[in-house]
Design an enzyme around this catalytic site. Structure first.
Site, PDB file in Angstrom:
ATOM      1  N   ASP A  40       0.828  -1.209   0.000  1.00  0.00           N
ATOM      2  CA  ASP A  40       0.000   0.000   0.000  1.00  0.00           C
ATOM      3  C   ASP A  40       0.861   1.259   0.000  1.00  0.00           C
ATOM      4  O   ASP A  40       0.575   2.232  -0.708  1.00  0.00           O
ATOM      5  CB  ASP A  40      -0.897   0.043   1.237  1.00  0.00           C
ATOM      6  CG  ASP A  40      -2.156  -0.760   1.066  1.00  0.00           C
ATOM      7  OD1 ASP A  40      -2.117  -1.725   0.285  1.00  0.00           O
ATOM      8  OD2 ASP A  40      -3.169  -0.419   1.700  1.00  0.00           O
ATOM      9  N   ILE A  49      -6.602  -0.087  -1.442  1.00  0.00           N
ATOM     10  CA  ILE A  49      -5.229   0.421  -1.373  1.00  0.00           C
ATOM     11  C   ILE A  49      -5.271   1.547  -0.344  1.00  0.00           C
ATOM     12  O   ILE A  49      -5.371   2.730  -0.663  1.00  0.00           O
ATOM     13  CB  ILE A  49      -4.732   0.901  -2.749  1.00  0.00           C
ATOM     14  CG1 ILE A  49      -4.799  -0.246  -3.764  1.00  0.00           C
ATOM     15  CG2 ILE A  49      -3.291   1.413  -2.644  1.00  0.00           C
ATOM     16  CD1 ILE A  49      -4.286   0.108  -5.149  1.00  0.00           C
ATOM     17  N   HIS A  50      -5.225   1.155   0.904  1.00  0.00           N
ATOM     18  CA  HIS A  50      -5.513   2.058   2.012  1.00  0.00           C
ATOM     19  C   HIS A  50      -4.689   3.345   1.993  1.00  0.00           C
ATOM     20  O   HIS A  50      -5.219   4.456   2.066  1.00  0.00           O
ATOM     21  CB  HIS A  50      -5.254   1.342   3.346  1.00  0.00           C
ATOM     22  CG  HIS A  50      -5.883   0.007   3.487  1.00  0.00           C
ATOM     23  ND1 HIS A  50      -7.206  -0.176   3.803  1.00  0.00           N
ATOM     24  CD2 HIS A  50      -5.348  -1.246   3.374  1.00  0.00           C
ATOM     25  CE1 HIS A  50      -7.474  -1.473   3.889  1.00  0.00           C
ATOM     26  NE2 HIS A  50      -6.361  -2.139   3.627  1.00  0.00           N
ATOM     27  N   ASP A  51      -3.358   3.187   1.933  1.00  0.00           N
ATOM     28  CA  ASP A  51      -2.463   4.319   2.185  1.00  0.00           C
ATOM     29  C   ASP A  51      -2.575   5.428   1.154  1.00  0.00           C
ATOM     30  O   ASP A  51      -2.326   6.602   1.461  1.00  0.00           O
ATOM     31  CB  ASP A  51      -1.015   3.835   2.256  1.00  0.00           C
ATOM     32  CG  ASP A  51      -0.768   2.921   3.440  1.00  0.00           C
ATOM     33  OD1 ASP A  51      -1.522   3.021   4.426  1.00  0.00           O
ATOM     34  OD2 ASP A  51       0.174   2.113   3.384  1.00  0.00           O
ATOM     35  N   THR A  93      -5.065   6.796   0.041  1.00  0.00           N
ATOM     36  CA  THR A  93      -6.127   7.765   0.337  1.00  0.00           C
ATOM     37  C   THR A  93      -5.564   9.021   1.009  1.00  0.00           C
ATOM     38  O   THR A  93      -6.138  10.103   0.861  1.00  0.00           O
ATOM     39  CB  THR A  93      -7.218   7.148   1.231  1.00  0.00           C
ATOM     40  OG1 THR A  93      -6.646   6.706   2.459  1.00  0.00           O
ATOM     41  CG2 THR A  93      -7.901   5.990   0.523  1.00  0.00           C
TER      42      THR A  93
END
Length: 326
Positions: free
Chosen positions: A15, A241-243, A245
């Site tokens: 990520d 894809i958390h990071d 954001t």
């Protein structure tokens, strides 16, 4: 509008790779450097991964600093793929970027103090355990004046956890550091799993990353190798894809909605790493964070794909740094 002056504090990490490459291709963001911490994998490996990503991007003007090798108090925990270590050269090719001699914590302190001297402030994008940031704030409290905001991927409220049933990994890996940051008085913008689970990337999206030259191909390799889908949990194909954001919020805040709340974290016991948000002021404590609750999935996905595709352009270095491609 002036670019955001940003330190990316990360533990690369798949990520993190997407977030870092997105930031390095975005003229709205001036990346001052990468502050690296142990988390997904041990520090040696996160540093190798960070150097590889900077090399791939062609942004050799962006330094990499090594920080904390473990959490403040709790025993060390790593991500689910820790046994693999650093990115294999077949997935992300080796480059020639090397880590700086200065420590990540000293880099944060120096950058924040320089910003104060220039009547400016920096933003920290914290997309790993927040150990480096907490150490800087505790050891040198004056640096808080130089930090405009800490935009962090972390926490889980209604979504519950993904590392344990109750905790998101970045908070779980160093809950004492998270508590220190939340209580520091520096404005916090939090990207919890409740929001990041709303934007799911499929194999078709990963195919489009290949438009981003070697950097995009590396992302394709990583996401194709490390399956992030969980159709039983999400109810449809794809994975978050958390990071990325955090970077998207700085570039296009209109893609997100948010609420103010007091947030805290459990630092002891069985539920260590559990985060809570008091959205309705039940605790009668002032809000200490902006909690991002919703994202425009389609526009966020397109933004990330578009920014990764920029790495395929020969003019990336000249466009972002004013120099020629190294």
């Amino acid at each position: 509008m002036k670019p955001h002056k940003v330190i990316i504090d990360a533990d690369p990490g798949v990520d993190d790779a997407a977030a870092i490459l997105m930031a390095l291709a975005s003229p709205e963001i001036e990346v001052l450097g990468l502050s690296i911490v142990a988390g997904n994998v041990p520090l040696r490996d996160t540093v190798i991964n960070a150097c590889k990503l900077v090399s791939l991007s062609g942004r050799r003007d962006v330094p990499v600093y090594a920080g904390a090798s473990g959490p403040l108090v709790r025993e060390q925990v790593y991500g689910k793929y820790a046994r693999i270590g650093s990115f294999d050269d077949k997935l992300v090719k080796a480059g020639d970027v090397v880590v700086a001699q200065e420590s990540a914590v000293r880099f944060i302190v120096r950058s924040a103090r320089s910003a104060v001297a220039a009547d400016e402030q920096i933003t920290i994008c914290a997309i790993g355990p927040m150990t480096n940031v907490a150490l800087a704030l505790v050891q040198h409290p004056d640096v808080a004046r130089g930090i405009r905001q800490i935009v962090s991927m972390g926490g889980a409220f209604t979504a519950l956890g993904h590392r344990t049933p109750w905790a998101e990994f970045n908070i779980y890996a160093d809950p004492h550091a998270a508590e220190t940051v939340f209580q520091s008085g520096v404005p916090v913008v939090l990207m919890p799993l409740d929001m990041t689970f709303q934007a799911l990337f499929t194999t078709e999206h990963f195919e489009r990353f290949r438009q981003g030259g070697e950097a995009g191909a590396a992302l394709y390799n990583l996401f194709s190798t490390f399956d992030r889908s969980d159709e039983k949990r999400f109810g449809r194909p794809g994975g978050p894809i958390h990071d990325a954001t955090t970077i998207a919020w700085l570039i296009r805040p209109e893609l997100f909605t948010s609420r103010e709340a007091f947030i805290g974290v459990q630092v002891t016991g069985l539920t260590m790493g559990y985060t809570y948000a008091d959205f309705y002021n039940k605790m009668d404590r002032p809000a200490n964070a902006t909690v991002v609750t919703d994202v425009d999935e389609a526009r966020f996905i397109e933004l990330l794909i578009e920014r990764i595709a920029r790495h395929g352009g020969e003019a990336l270095d000249r466009r972002l740094t004013g120099g020629s491609h190294a």
